[in-house]
Design an enzyme around this catalytic site. Structure first.
Site, PDB file in Angstrom:
ATOM      1  CB  ILE A  14      32.236  46.521  29.224  1.00  0.00           C
ATOM      2  CG1 ILE A  14      32.371  45.153  29.886  1.00  0.00           C
ATOM      3  CG2 ILE A  14      31.207  46.515  28.124  1.00  0.00           C
ATOM      4  CD1 ILE A  14      31.090  44.650  30.515  1.00  0.00           C
ATOM      5  N   GLY A  15      35.535  47.161  30.148  1.00  0.00           N
ATOM      6  CA  GLY A  15      36.289  47.748  31.248  1.00  0.00           C
ATOM      7  C   GLY A  15      37.553  46.963  31.466  1.00  0.00           C
ATOM      8  N   GLY A  17      39.913  45.580  34.513  1.00  0.00           N
ATOM      9  CA  GLY A  17      39.992  45.410  35.961  1.00  0.00           C
ATOM     10  C   GLY A  17      41.436  45.222  36.384  1.00  0.00           C
ATOM     11  CB  SER A  18      42.969  45.080  39.714  1.00  0.00           C
ATOM     12  OG  SER A  18      41.849  44.422  40.257  1.00  0.00           O
ATOM     13  N   GLY A  20      42.438  41.896  34.846  1.00  0.00           N
ATOM     14  CA  GLY A  20      42.380  41.722  33.396  1.00  0.00           C
ATOM     15  C   GLY A  20      41.152  42.394  32.825  1.00  0.00           C
ATOM     16  CE  LYS A  37      36.878  41.417  37.887  1.00  0.00           C
ATOM     17  NZ  LYS A  37      36.660  41.616  39.296  1.00  0.00           N
ATOM     18  CG  ASP A 149      37.821  48.762  46.618  1.00  0.00           C
ATOM     19  OD1 ASP A 149      38.061  49.889  47.093  1.00  0.00           O
ATOM     20  OD2 ASP A 149      38.181  48.421  45.479  1.00  0.00           O
TER      21      ASP A 149
HETATM   22  P1  ADP Z   1      38.523  46.007  39.401  1.00  0.00           P
HETATM   23  O1  ADP Z   1      38.759  44.974  40.441  1.00  0.00           O
HETATM   24  O2  ADP Z   1      39.731  46.141  38.600  1.00  0.00           O
HETATM   25  O3  ADP Z   1      38.076  47.332  39.924  1.00  0.00           O
HETATM   26  P2  ADP Z   1      35.799  45.657  38.424  1.00  0.00           P
HETATM   27  O4  ADP Z   1      35.110  44.374  38.726  1.00  0.00           O
HETATM   28  O5  ADP Z   1      35.415  46.829  39.264  1.00  0.00           O
HETATM   29  O6  ADP Z   1      37.372  45.410  38.453  1.00  0.00           O
HETATM   30  O7  ADP Z   1      35.546  45.989  36.893  1.00  0.00           O
HETATM   31  C1  ADP Z   1      36.150  47.099  36.253  1.00  0.00           C
HETATM   32  C2  ADP Z   1      35.109  47.864  35.419  1.00  0.00           C
HETATM   33  O8  ADP Z   1      34.491  47.004  34.449  1.00  0.00           O
HETATM   34  C3  ADP Z   1      33.946  48.412  36.250  1.00  0.00           C
HETATM   35  O9  ADP Z   1      34.207  49.667  36.827  1.00  0.00           O
HETATM   36  C4  ADP Z   1      32.816  48.468  35.220  1.00  0.00           C
HETATM   37  O10 ADP Z   1      32.900  49.652  34.448  1.00  0.00           O
HETATM   38  C5  ADP Z   1      33.095  47.251  34.336  1.00  0.00           C
HETATM   39  N1  ADP Z   1      32.335  46.072  34.835  1.00  0.00           N
HETATM   40  C6  ADP Z   1      32.762  45.130  35.718  1.00  0.00           C
HETATM   41  N2  ADP Z   1      31.827  44.197  35.946  1.00  0.00           N
HETATM   42  C7  ADP Z   1      30.752  44.541  35.205  1.00  0.00           C
HETATM   43  C8  ADP Z   1      29.428  43.963  34.991  1.00  0.00           C
HETATM   44  N3  ADP Z   1      29.049  42.845  35.624  1.00  0.00           N
HETATM   45  N4  ADP Z   1      28.591  44.594  34.146  1.00  0.00           N
HETATM   46  C9  ADP Z   1      28.972  45.742  33.516  1.00  0.00           C
HETATM   47  N5  ADP Z   1      30.175  46.325  33.661  1.00  0.00           N
HETATM   48  C10 ADP Z   1      31.074  45.747  34.490  1.00  0.00           C
END
Ligand code: ADP
Ligand code: MG
Length: 288
Positions: A14-15, A17-18, A20, A37, A149
């Protein structure tokens, strides 16, 4: 290739992150959908690993309806992965909400913005003024945490329009203020507060500044300070001249946003002061 983990069924990612991937998973025991994550720790330096452990410890301590709930941490030594299981937020993030409204040129309703703001104030209040209880001694100690952040991408929505503050990747506990102050700022330049320019100090008021920027962007559909170069951006932020919100938003909302965007951090409100504001109290009552 998808990594399998005992007790969980892997679903789509679903996304990213920095650290993974973020993946949707189903807990086999009860069918509940969670977010995971996935962090490959082979590529991480010792310092990064320490930071990650610190992040997980911060998350474990934070329990609040407006903060993404941390559930479990699992270490897979065979594949060198750390999994962080957390509450899944199906409503996406605020960056996507802003993008949708920008593309369709429709303003975000003011009532929705007040609801978001009040829930974010409550989340930050828990971070800034929360306490932790020692499990053995039952001693209660303050544990101020800064988010560091806060931006639309890190504010999630669940299925019922509840706001969940997430991504504490950069947050650090303030139990050692000297150390926390010494840490370098690594956030989004658009939301950088004036006191950070050239000085690298960060405190709870800097989170309030970022909140002001988020609320401003929800109304104007663009950040309060824009520039083509970093130098120009720094100059604009330090000058602190903010355009009024678009005409469809009330004076009350304008005033609160301007209060959070005061260049002098001492003149910005604390979460306590915000929660004492009569308009905010009214919205808070409506959410109960
Ligand atoms: P980073 O540290 O790389 O910014 P994030 O924790 O913000 O990582 O996660 C990156 C993306 O993954 C988010 O912008 C969101 O779209 C999705 N995401 C992260 N955590 C969740 C969650 N608990 N539920 C739904 N989507 C999530
Ligand atoms: Mg993020």
């Amino acid at each position: 290739d998808v990594l399998e983990m005992d007790g969980y069924e892997s679903l789509e990612s679903i996304g990213s992150g920095s650290f993974g991937l973020i993946r949707k998973v189903r807990r086999k025991a009860d069918g509940k959908i969670l977010a995971r994550k996935e962090i490959d720790y082979r590529k991480m330096t010792t310092k990064e690993k320490e930071q990650l452990v610190a992040e997980v410890n911060i998350l474990k301590d934070l329990k609040h309806p407006n903060i993404v709930q941390f559930l479990e941490r699992v270490i897979d030594r065979e594949h060198c992965f750390i999994y962080i299981l957390m509450e899944y937020c199906e409503g996406g993030d605020l960056a996507a909400v802003i993008k949708r409204h920008k593309e369709s040129s429709t303003p975000i309703p003011e009532e929705f913005i007040w609801n978001i703001m009040v829930q974010l104030i409550m989340a930050l209040h828990e971070c800034h003024h929360g306490t932790s209880v020692n499990e053995e001694t039952h001693q209660v100690t303050p544990r101020p945490i800064l988010h560091r952040d806060l931006k639309p991408d890190n504010v999630f929505l669940d299925g019922k329009h509840n706001v969940k503050l997430g991504d504490f990747g950069l947050s650090r506990s303030l139990t050692n203020p000297q150390k926390a102050f010494a840490q370098t700022y690594v956030g989004t330049p658009f939301y950088m507060s004036p006191e950070l320019i050239g000085e690298f100090t960060y405190d709870a008021k800097s989170d309030i500044w970022s909140l002001g920027c988020v609320i401003y962007e929800l109304c104007a559909l663009q950040p309060p300070f824009l520039a083509d170069t970093q130098a120009q951006l720094s100059a604009r932020i330090k000058e602190g001249r903010v355009h009024s919100l678009p005409g469809n938003y009330t004076q009350e909302l304008n005033q609160i946003v301007k209060w959070m965007l005061r260049v002098d951090s001492r003149k910005r409100p604390t979460t306590k002061e915000l929660l004492n504001d009569s308009q905010i109290k009214k919205v808070q009552k409506g959410l109960e």
